[in-house]
Write an enzyme that holds these catalytic residues in place. Structure first.
Site, PDB file in Angstrom:
ATOM      1  N   ASN A 141      52.085 -48.541 -24.404  1.00  0.00           N
ATOM      2  CA  ASN A 141      53.011 -49.573 -24.876  1.00  0.00           C
ATOM      3  C   ASN A 141      54.485 -49.235 -24.654  1.00  0.00           C
ATOM      4  OD1 ASN A 141      52.519 -47.613 -26.891  1.00  0.00           O
ATOM      5  ND2 ASN A 141      53.257 -48.979 -28.497  1.00  0.00           N
ATOM      6  N   HIS A 165      47.803 -39.812 -19.598  1.00  0.00           N
ATOM      7  CA  HIS A 165      48.386 -41.097 -19.956  1.00  0.00           C
ATOM      8  C   HIS A 165      47.309 -42.173 -19.907  1.00  0.00           C
ATOM      9  CE1 HIS A 165      51.705 -43.485 -21.044  1.00  0.00           C
ATOM     10  NE2 HIS A 165      52.629 -42.959 -20.278  1.00  0.00           N
ATOM     11  N   PRO A 167      45.278 -45.237 -18.548  1.00  0.00           N
ATOM     12  CA  PRO A 167      45.023 -45.561 -17.139  1.00  0.00           C
ATOM     13  C   PRO A 167      45.824 -46.735 -16.604  1.00  0.00           C
ATOM     14  CG  PRO A 167      42.958 -45.152 -18.304  1.00  0.00           C
ATOM     15  CD  PRO A 167      44.039 -45.183 -19.343  1.00  0.00           C
ATOM     16  N   GLY A 220      48.241 -42.967 -30.387  1.00  0.00           N
ATOM     17  CA  GLY A 220      47.220 -43.926 -30.023  1.00  0.00           C
ATOM     18  C   GLY A 220      46.482 -44.469 -31.225  1.00  0.00           C
ATOM     19  N   GLU A 242      50.114 -39.371 -33.932  1.00  0.00           N
ATOM     20  CA  GLU A 242      50.930 -40.535 -34.258  1.00  0.00           C
ATOM     21  C   GLU A 242      50.042 -41.732 -33.986  1.00  0.00           C
ATOM     22  OE1 GLU A 242      52.607 -43.654 -34.334  1.00  0.00           O
ATOM     23  OE2 GLU A 242      53.637 -43.200 -32.464  1.00  0.00           O
ATOM     24  N   CYS A 276      53.743 -49.481 -32.572  1.00  0.00           N
ATOM     25  CA  CYS A 276      53.227 -48.976 -33.844  1.00  0.00           C
ATOM     26  C   CYS A 276      54.231 -49.211 -34.965  1.00  0.00           C
ATOM     27  CB  CYS A 276      52.888 -47.492 -33.724  1.00  0.00           C
ATOM     28  SG  CYS A 276      54.234 -46.473 -33.104  1.00  0.00           S
ATOM     29  N   GLU A 373      45.893 -53.322 -38.052  1.00  0.00           N
ATOM     30  CA  GLU A 373      47.074 -53.297 -37.193  1.00  0.00           C
ATOM     31  C   GLU A 373      46.945 -54.434 -36.178  1.00  0.00           C
ATOM     32  OE1 GLU A 373      49.792 -50.186 -34.694  1.00  0.00           O
ATOM     33  OE2 GLU A 373      47.631 -49.950 -34.534  1.00  0.00           O
TER      34      GLU A 373
END
Length: 469
Positions: A141, A165, A167, A220, A242, A276, A373
């Site tokens: 993001n 990272h 994909p 993530g 995180e 987030c 979320e």
């Protein structure tokens, strides 16, 4: 690793129109092994350099990022759909962070003397020393900023970086590794792993267990955090997680409502709501609820959804079609549970993974838009009867990342903030990370801290020296 695995590929696509951007060969087991071996050796050499030499390269990194900002921003926008101006912003923020540590890392890492009154002739000090190679599992993001906010202080501390990272931003991952080399960092000190999606869980677990990998950090989902945290625990290794957030944006009865409403629109819909620390649950005291809702809805209706390369676009596509579909489920289930749809609520017709900026009223515990979320342009508004009810609603979450409280009384706002659990509390301001202050969460939002002094010290050995003269 089978023969078929060695020919696996990773394909990136533009979420604005679905077109293929690039195809990358995935690494096989032998290539991953070579990357770990080279990374561990580079980290050992790097950790032995004086801090002054390490931080000098950070200043060069900042210069490089600013000089090539358009290329990096265009790549970010193409791979995950962020409006171009916002993509430039995260590259600039990375440069600012590099400058911050170039100026401050040496002082942060200075040995700290400890006063010893007895026995006679004894002195002691504590020295932060690097751990070695750190595995970073990073999300899509903020594909540049999320990596840089971890990597810059971690490298300043003398560690190496092994980057896994997401994909769908593989091109950005490779560009980041190259950026460090372009700035003069040693080859292989920052390595991007290109892994086929089915191989990721087992490969990450093996890397965490590998003696050459000293620690792991993940930004993530909670599901990924559970896996990484468990693997790190089994290996007795340092970890930082995180994870998700469902941040409350609390508007008290004495707030400057127009200012709060204007800030709320940006807080929820920046990066198409895919952050987030985006405010997700808007808890508003009843006396000002109607005014806030009217102003907020007006601001949402003014948002332009469309081509992320167009300067007039405020909300681009979601990064993937499955994310859009998951968001639709949350909206539909929330409405079925009693929420009122005041704006949006559906995918935008046509190509690309676009979703309308959406506002749900009458929300509360028991609804997906309030409990889960929501990673996209959906805002959940709940009306609180009074201050105590606002605190109750804000705390009615499994998450604890950020908090924003709005009031004309700083004392009142701080009093409310202290009653709500979060990793950070912002008064009359939108939650954001900043290199000068620690960033991280509580509860299901994870543990550990990035940025500021904490960002360097998380991945160091606080080594005690006791000297008898």
């Amino acid at each position: 690793m089978t023969a078929a695995d060695t020919t696996a590929t990773v394909i990136t696509a533009n979420p604005a129109d679905g077109t293929t951007l690039a195809t990358y060969p995935a690494m096989g087991a032998a290539e991953v092994e070579a990357a770990v071996a080279r990374g561990a050796e580079a980290a050992r050499s790097w950790g032995g350099l004086p801090v002054t030499e390490r931080v000098a390269l950070l200043a060069r990194l900042a210069v490089h990022l600013r000089a090539d900002v358009e290329r990096y921003a265009a790549l970010v926008t193409a791979e995950m759909g962020k409006p171009l101006a916002q993509a430039r912003g995260e590259v600039e923020k990375s440069a600012v962070t590099a400058d911050y540590y170039a100026a401050n890392a040496e002082a942060i890492q200075a040995a700290r003397p400890v006063e010893i009154d007895s026995p006679a002739g004894v002195s002691a000090f504590v020295s932060p020393e690097p751990l070695g190679l750190v595995l970073a599992v990073m999300p899509w993001n903020f594909p540049v900023w999320q990596v840089m906010r971890f990597a810059i202080p971690t490298l300043a501390a003398g560690n190496g970086v092994l980057l896994k990272h997401s994909p769908n931003v593989t091109g950005t991952a490779l560009a980041i590794a190259d950026a460090f080399e372009q700035a003069g960092f040693p080859q292989h000190l920052v390595t991007a792993l290109v892994l086929a999606e089915p191989e990721v869980p087992d490969t990450v677990a093996r890397l965490i267990a590998d003696d050459r990998v000293a620690a792991v950090t993940l930004t993530g989902s909670n599901r990924a955090g559970e896996m990484v945290g468990a693997a790190a625990g089994r290996a007795s290794k340092r970890s930082v997680l995180e994870l998700g957030g469902s941040d409350a944006f609390v508007v008290l009865s004495d707030a400057d409502v127009p200012a709060a409403a204007a800030a709320a629109v940006g807080a929820r819909f920046t990066n198409s709501g895919q952050s987030c620390v985006c405010a997700k649950r808007f808890v508003v005291e009843a006396p000002v609820a109607q005014e806030f809702i009217e102003l907020f809805l007006a601001g949402v209706r003014d948002l332009t959804v469309g081509d992320p390369t167009d300067p007039g676009t405020a909300v681009g596509p979601l990064a993937r079609a499955d994310l859009r579909d998951a968001l639709q489920r949350q909206v539909d289930e929330s409405v079925a549970a009693g929420a009122t749809l005041a704006a949006g609520g559906r995918s935008v017709p046509g190509p690309g993974s676009f979703y309308e900026p959406t506002v749900l009223l009458d929300t509360g515990p028991g609804m997906p838009a309030f409990d889960e979320e929501t990673f996209g342009p959906v805002a959940a508004i709940a009306v609180a009867a009074d201050e105590g009810d606002a605190v109750r609603l804000a705390n009615a979450t499994a998450y604890g990342l950020g908090l924003s409280v709005w009031s004309r009384s700083t004392e009142r706002a701080l009093g409310v903030a202290r009653r709500i659990t979060s990793g950070a509390a912002f008064v009359n301001a939108v939650v954001a990370s900043d290199p000068r202050v620690p960033f991280g969460g509580t509860k299901r939002s994870g543990y550990g801290r990035e940025l500021a002094q904490a960002g360097i010290l998380e991945f160091t050995n606080q080594r005690t020296y006791w000297v008898q003269a």
